[in-house]
Design a protein around this motif. Structure first.
Motif, PDB file in Angstrom:
ATOM      1  N   GLU A  61       0.834  -1.086   0.017  1.00 55.49           N
ATOM      2  CA  GLU A  61       0.132  -0.034   0.139  1.00 55.49           C
ATOM      3  C   GLU A  61       0.820   1.225  -0.364  1.00 55.49           C
ATOM      4  OE1 GLU A  61      -3.433   0.610  -0.630  1.00 55.49           O
ATOM      5  OE2 GLU A  61      -3.684  -1.511  -0.626  1.00 55.49           O
ATOM      6  N   PHE A  62       1.805   1.190   0.846  1.00 55.36           N
ATOM      7  CA  PHE A  62       2.883   2.339   1.109  1.00 55.36           C
ATOM      8  C   PHE A  62       3.667   2.723  -0.561  1.00 55.36           C
ATOM      9  CE2 PHE A  62       7.187   4.168   0.481  1.00 55.36           C
ATOM     10  CZ  PHE A  62       6.712   5.432   1.863  1.00 55.36           C
ATOM     11  N   THR A  63       3.521   1.821  -1.524  1.00 56.50           N
ATOM     12  CA  THR A  63       4.228   1.896  -3.153  1.00 56.50           C
ATOM     13  C   THR A  63       3.027   1.793  -3.646  1.00 56.50           C
ATOM     14  OG1 THR A  63       6.197   0.086  -2.750  1.00 56.50           O
ATOM     15  CG2 THR A  63       5.639   0.256  -4.644  1.00 56.50           C
ATOM     16  N   GLU A  64       1.512   1.366  -3.228  1.00 57.87           N
ATOM     17  CA  GLU A  64       0.625   2.048  -4.230  1.00 57.87           C
ATOM     18  C   GLU A  64       0.193   3.688  -4.194  1.00 57.87           C
ATOM     19  OE1 GLU A  64      -2.922  -0.939  -4.234  1.00 57.87           O
ATOM     20  OE2 GLU A  64      -2.023  -1.502  -4.631  1.00 57.87           O
ATOM     21  N   GLU A  65      -0.102   3.715  -3.141  1.00 56.03           N
ATOM     22  CA  GLU A  65       0.165   4.902  -2.782  1.00 56.03           C
ATOM     23  C   GLU A  65       1.220   6.992  -3.032  1.00 56.03           C
ATOM     24  OE1 GLU A  65      -2.218   6.069   0.979  1.00 56.03           O
ATOM     25  OE2 GLU A  65      -3.755   5.065   0.332  1.00 56.03           O
ATOM     26  N   LEU A  66       1.877   6.046  -2.979  1.00 49.96           N
ATOM     27  CA  LEU A  66       3.775   7.007  -3.384  1.00 49.96           C
ATOM     28  C   LEU A  66       3.987   6.675  -4.508  1.00 49.96           C
ATOM     29  CD1 LEU A  66       5.199   7.206   0.338  1.00 49.96           C
ATOM     30  CD2 LEU A  66       2.996   8.366  -0.845  1.00 49.96           C
ATOM     31  N   GLY A  67       3.737   5.755  -4.940  1.00 47.32           N
ATOM     32  CA  GLY A  67       4.791   4.898  -5.952  1.00 47.32           C
ATOM     33  C   GLY A  67       6.160   4.959  -5.709  1.00 47.32           C
ATOM     34  N   LEU A  68       6.849   4.824  -4.735  1.00 43.99           N
ATOM     35  CA  LEU A  68       8.026   4.865  -4.480  1.00 43.99           C
ATOM     36  C   LEU A  68       7.462   3.414  -3.361  1.00 43.99           C
ATOM     37  CD1 LEU A  68       9.343   7.976  -4.130  1.00 43.99           C
ATOM     38  CD2 LEU A  68       9.350   6.650  -6.317  1.00 43.99           C
ATOM     39  N   PRO A  69       8.749   2.535  -3.416  1.00 46.23           N
ATOM     40  CA  PRO A  69       8.774   1.838  -2.016  1.00 46.23           C
ATOM     41  C   PRO A  69       8.924   2.111  -0.863  1.00 46.23           C
ATOM     42  CG  PRO A  69      11.555   1.198  -3.145  1.00 46.23           C
ATOM     43  CD  PRO A  69       9.837   2.490  -3.925  1.00 46.23           C
ATOM     44  N   VAL A  70       8.897   1.264   0.509  1.00 49.28           N
ATOM     45  CA  VAL A  70       9.322   1.531   1.903  1.00 49.28           C
ATOM     46  C   VAL A  70      11.091   1.917   1.458  1.00 49.28           C
ATOM     47  CG1 VAL A  70       9.150   0.894   3.796  1.00 49.28           C
ATOM     48  CG2 VAL A  70       7.292   0.627   2.078  1.00 49.28           C
ATOM     49  N   PRO A  71      11.499   2.904   1.913  1.00 48.03           N
ATOM     50  CA  PRO A  71      13.083   2.731   2.855  1.00 48.03           C
ATOM     51  C   PRO A  71      13.658   1.751   2.955  1.00 48.03           C
ATOM     52  CG  PRO A  71      11.817   4.646   2.591  1.00 48.03           C
ATOM     53  CD  PRO A  71      11.010   3.696   2.368  1.00 48.03           C
TER      54      PRO A  71
END
Length: 160
Positions: A61-71
Motif C-alpha cells: 500500500e505504501f508503494t501504491e499510494e506513493l509510487g515508491l518502495p518503502v525505504p
C-alpha cells in the motif's frame, strides 16, 4: 458488517539536529481537496487478513499510494488502532520505518470515483495529492484523528 482492515507505514527521519519528522500524505479526491487539518494520513490501504499478511499489505500500500518502495530500514511495530463508526469501522495496523524520500518523487496511485455524485460519470483521482514531512506537533493537527495515536507510539519507541 465486519471491520475493514488496513495496514500502513509511518515513515520518519531525523533532521540535522536529530529532531524527528514524519511523512504524511494529503488524501486525494474532491472531498478532501479544500481540507487541511485532519485531512492527512499515513500511507496505508485495505487488505484481507485471511489472504494477506498485514506487513506485506503495508509495504504494498505504501508503494501504491506513493509510487515508491518503502525505504530500507527496520520495521518498528506500532500496533493497531480502531476508528470510525457505523458501517465504516476500521482496524489499522502500522509500522514505523526510518528512511528518507523526496516528496517531489511521489507518483500517487489513483482510484475511480463517481463525480459529481449520482452523475453516472466516473473520474480518476489520486490516492494522495501531495506528501510532506512534518514535525510531530504539526503532524498531530494534520492527521485524521484516528491515526494520531501512532505519533505517541513512535515517540515512545524512539525514547525507548
Amino acid at each position: 458488517m465486519a471491520d475493514k482492515h488496513s495496514a500502513g507505514v509511518l515513515l520518519f527521519r531525523r533532521d540535522a539536529a536529530g529532531a524527528v519528522e514524519v511523512l504524511l500524505g494529503h488524501m486525494g479526491g474532491p472531498f478532501w481537496a479544500r481540507k487541511d487539518l485532519g485531512a492527512w494520513s499515513i500511507p496505508k490501504g485495505e487488505y484481507e487478513p485471511e489472504t494477506e499478511q498485514a506487513r506485506t499489505a503495508a509495504g504494498r500500500e505504501f508503494t501504491e499510494e506513493l509510487g515508491l518502495p518503502v525505504p530500507a530500514g527496520a520495521w518498528l511495530p506500532l500496533g493497531e488502532v480502531r476508528y470510525g463508526s457505523g458501517a465504516s469501522k476500521k482496524v489499522l495496523i502500522a509500522w514505523a520505518v526510518e528512511g528518507d524520500l523526496d516528496p517531489a518523487d511521489v507518483v500517487p496511485g489513483t482510484f475511480p470515483l463517481e463525480w459529481p455524485p449520482r452523475s453516472g460519470r466516473f473520474a480518476q483521482f489520486p490516492e494522495i495529492d501531495r506528501a510532506e514531512w512534518f514535525d510531530p506537533v504539526t503532524a498531530r493537527d494534520k492527521l485524521v484523528a484516528g491515526q494520531r495515536p501512532y505519533l505517541d507510539r513512535l515517540s515512545a519507541q524512539l525514547a525507548g
